[in-house]
Design an enzyme around this catalytic site. Structure first.
Site, PDB file in Angstrom:
ATOM      1  N   GLU A   1       0.860  -1.199   0.000  1.00 28.50           N
ATOM      2  CA  GLU A   1       0.000   0.000   0.000  1.00 28.50           C
ATOM      3  C   GLU A   1       0.896   1.249   0.000  1.00 28.50           C
ATOM      4  O   GLU A   1       1.973   1.234   0.616  1.00 28.50           O
ATOM      5  CB  GLU A   1      -0.824  -0.025   1.300  1.00 28.50           C
ATOM      6  CG  GLU A   1      -1.638   1.215   1.586  1.00 28.50           C
ATOM      7  CD  GLU A   1      -2.233   1.226   3.009  1.00 28.50           C
ATOM      8  OE1 GLU A   1      -1.575   0.735   3.958  1.00 28.50           O
ATOM      9  OE2 GLU A   1      -3.358   1.711   3.158  1.00 28.50           O
TER      10      GLU A   1
ATOM     11  N   ASN B   1      -7.008   6.388  -1.498  1.00 28.65           N
ATOM     12  CA  ASN B   1      -5.903   5.457  -1.252  1.00 28.65           C
ATOM     13  C   ASN B   1      -6.122   4.306  -2.245  1.00 28.65           C
ATOM     14  O   ASN B   1      -6.994   3.467  -2.041  1.00 28.65           O
ATOM     15  CB  ASN B   1      -5.960   4.988   0.206  1.00 28.65           C
ATOM     16  CG  ASN B   1      -4.775   4.120   0.583  1.00 28.65           C
ATOM     17  OD1 ASN B   1      -4.079   3.597  -0.273  1.00 28.65           O
ATOM     18  ND2 ASN B   1      -4.565   3.956   1.882  1.00 28.65           N
TER      19      ASN B   1
ATOM     20  N   LYS C   1      -9.398   2.175  -1.802  1.00 33.13           N
ATOM     21  CA  LYS C   1      -9.601   1.563  -0.481  1.00 33.13           C
ATOM     22  C   LYS C   1     -10.948   1.946   0.129  1.00 33.13           C
ATOM     23  O   LYS C   1     -11.258   3.136   0.287  1.00 33.13           O
ATOM     24  CB  LYS C   1      -8.457   1.989   0.436  1.00 33.13           C
ATOM     25  CG  LYS C   1      -8.437   1.324   1.805  1.00 33.13           C
ATOM     26  CD  LYS C   1      -7.156   1.755   2.534  1.00 33.13           C
ATOM     27  CE  LYS C   1      -6.982   1.139   3.902  1.00 33.13           C
ATOM     28  NZ  LYS C   1      -5.709   1.568   4.524  1.00 33.13           N
TER      29      LYS C   1
ATOM     30  N   GLU D   1      -5.743   8.484   8.084  1.00 29.94           N
ATOM     31  CA  GLU D   1      -6.292   8.150   6.757  1.00 29.94           C
ATOM     32  C   GLU D   1      -7.653   8.787   6.532  1.00 29.94           C
ATOM     33  O   GLU D   1      -7.980   9.204   5.426  1.00 29.94           O
ATOM     34  CB  GLU D   1      -6.391   6.632   6.593  1.00 29.94           C
ATOM     35  CG  GLU D   1      -5.051   5.984   6.361  1.00 29.94           C
ATOM     36  CD  GLU D   1      -5.177   4.575   5.847  1.00 29.94           C
ATOM     37  OE1 GLU D   1      -5.779   4.345   4.798  1.00 29.94           O
ATOM     38  OE2 GLU D   1      -4.660   3.675   6.542  1.00 29.94           O
TER      39      GLU D   1
ATOM     40  N   CYS E   1      -4.819  -3.054   2.707  1.00 28.54           N
ATOM     41  CA  CYS E   1      -4.518  -3.017   4.137  1.00 28.54           C
ATOM     42  C   CYS E   1      -5.702  -3.340   5.050  1.00 28.54           C
ATOM     43  O   CYS E   1      -6.051  -4.482   5.220  1.00 28.54           O
ATOM     44  CB  CYS E   1      -3.866  -1.690   4.510  1.00 28.54           C
ATOM     45  SG  CYS E   1      -3.052  -1.817   6.125  1.00 28.54           S
TER      46      CYS E   1
ATOM     47  N   ASN F   1       0.336  -1.349   5.173  1.00 32.71           N
ATOM     48  CA  ASN F   1       1.269  -0.675   6.095  1.00 32.71           C
ATOM     49  C   ASN F   1       0.657  -0.839   7.471  1.00 32.71           C
ATOM     50  O   ASN F   1      -0.296  -0.127   7.818  1.00 32.71           O
ATOM     51  CB  ASN F   1       1.336   0.836   5.834  1.00 32.71           C
ATOM     52  CG  ASN F   1       2.142   1.219   4.617  1.00 32.71           C
ATOM     53  OD1 ASN F   1       3.341   1.451   4.689  1.00 32.71           O
ATOM     54  ND2 ASN F   1       1.455   1.310   3.488  1.00 32.71           N
TER      55      ASN F   1
HETATM   56  N1  CDV Z   1      -2.915   1.210   6.614  1.00 30.18           N
HETATM   57  C1  CDV Z   1      -3.839   0.553   7.331  1.00 30.18           C
HETATM   58  O1  CDV Z   1      -4.957   0.383   6.896  1.00 30.18           O
HETATM   59  N2  CDV Z   1      -3.447   0.123   8.572  1.00 30.18           N
HETATM   60  C2  CDV Z   1      -4.332  -0.553   9.471  1.00 30.18           C
HETATM   61  C3  CDV Z   1      -3.996  -0.265  10.916  1.00 30.18           C
HETATM   62  C4  CDV Z   1      -4.312   1.133  11.277  1.00 30.18           C
HETATM   63  C5  CDV Z   1      -4.731  -1.186  11.855  1.00 30.18           C
HETATM   64  C6  CDV Z   1      -4.303  -2.057   9.279  1.00 30.18           C
HETATM   65  O2  CDV Z   1      -5.379  -2.658   9.179  1.00 30.18           O
HETATM   66  O3  CDV Z   1      -3.244  -2.650   9.246  1.00 30.18           O
END
Ligand code: CDV
Length: 308
Positions: free
Chosen positions: A46, A106, A123, A142, A168, A193
């Site tokens: 990501e 995103n 996203k 975010e 993510c 991430n």
């Molecule tokens: N970049 C993300 O979406 N990170 C989230 C954290 C904040 C929990 C994740 O689901 O990994």
């Protein structure tokens, strides 16, 4: 019968001062390493082109917009697309997208093996918060910098394989995989991430977070009889650790490959997509076994309601 060698290009930290050109050079080095090992489809994290900037609280929109890409490919990323086309490797990576209308997403893209973009995802499940929260160990803004994706969960047939993307936090939600599963997905790409420490609860550290990450991706794969490739940014970025833990999961929920370190690293697995058919035609034969008359709450209601 379709087989593809699928790779994950886990990336070590990208610092705030690192230019797009520097990062793209690293991505090309990973691509070349992967291609030399026979990889035909390579997935990056990501927001692969920059540091994970949502950890920084910013009030100046020009400063925020500097982290976004106004077109894709653009002069900084074109060498990656060109090299991928030359090597015949399909790629997927995440980036911050600023549309001509001024909207911020995103996003991630998917190419074919000629280096042409064939799919885009924005996203859906944005984690975090809008305003600075002084009680948190680290910010996760975010919700301040992006709006929720407006494209939904789609699939594309790429090199004979039905592929879908998620990003993510999406990987923690069964709805993500099921929306893709209902379109026959055979490979879900997920860049991420994930901070090594929970911003709300410092006692939740890397081991627990790695467990949760693997739990959701292996269950998503098994319950939808699909391969899943989850690819992390890892290591200490801007002074904040990211947990890593990239994996490739088979349609039976087993991990085929797992990153060992927290730097730039290739993982890979030969994926035989014929193996998706067993789960899709037996225990997870959706047409045969789903009971949609009982699932209305899933789309009619957002939060839990306790009325007993
Ligand atoms: N970049 C993300 O979406 N990170 C989230 C954290 C904040 C929990 C994740 O689901 O990994």
């Amino acid at each position: 019968m379709t087989k593809l060698v699928v790779g994950g290009a886990q990336m070590g930290p990208i610092q705030k001062a690192d230019s797009r050109e520097l990062v793209v050079a690293r991505m090309i080095a990973l691509l070349e390493q992967a291609a030399a090992q026979g990889v035909q489809m390579l997935v990056y994290p990501e927001l692969a082109l920059t540091t994970f900037f949502p950890r920084w609280y910013m009030t100046d929109q020009a400063e925020v917009d500097a982290w976004f890409e106004r077109e894709m490919p653009n002069p900084a990323t074109l060498p990656l697309f060109r090299r991928a086309g030359e090597l015949g490797v399909a790629i997927s990576f995440g980036y911050a997208e600023l549309t001509p209308e001024g909207r911020h997403f995103n996003s991630s893209i998917l190419t074919n093996r000629a280096g042409e973009i064939i799919g885009k995802y924005r996203k859906v499940h944005l984690p975090g918060h809008v305003e600075y929260q002084p009680t948190r160990g680290q910010q996760h803004l975010e919700k301040r910098y992006f709006e929720p994706g407006d494209l939904g969960f789609n699939v594309w047939r790429n090199e004979g394989v039905v592929m879908g993307m998620a990003i993510c936090n999406d990987r923690r939600w069964p709805e993500t995989y099921r929306c893709l599963g209902l379109q026959g997905v055979e490979l879900v790409t997920i860049g991420y991430n994930t901070p090594s420490v929970n911003g709300h609860m410092k006692s939740e550290g890397r081991e627990e977070r790695l467990y949760h990450s693997e739990l959701v991706m292996t269950s998503g794969a098994y319950q939808n009889a699909t391969y899943v490739v989850g690819v992390a940014k890892a290591g200490v970025e801007d002074g904040y650790p990211l947990m890593g833990g990239s994996i490739i999961v088979d349609p039976n929920g087993f991990v085929l490959a797992r990153a060992a370190g927290e730097g730039d690293e290739i993982i890979l697995a030969e994926c035989d997509f014929a193996k998706c058919a067993f789960g899709k035609t037996t225990i997870f034969n959706f047409a045969e076994h789903r009971r949609i008359e009982h699932y209305g709450r899933i789309t009619a209601q957002t939060g839990a309601v306790v009325d007993v």
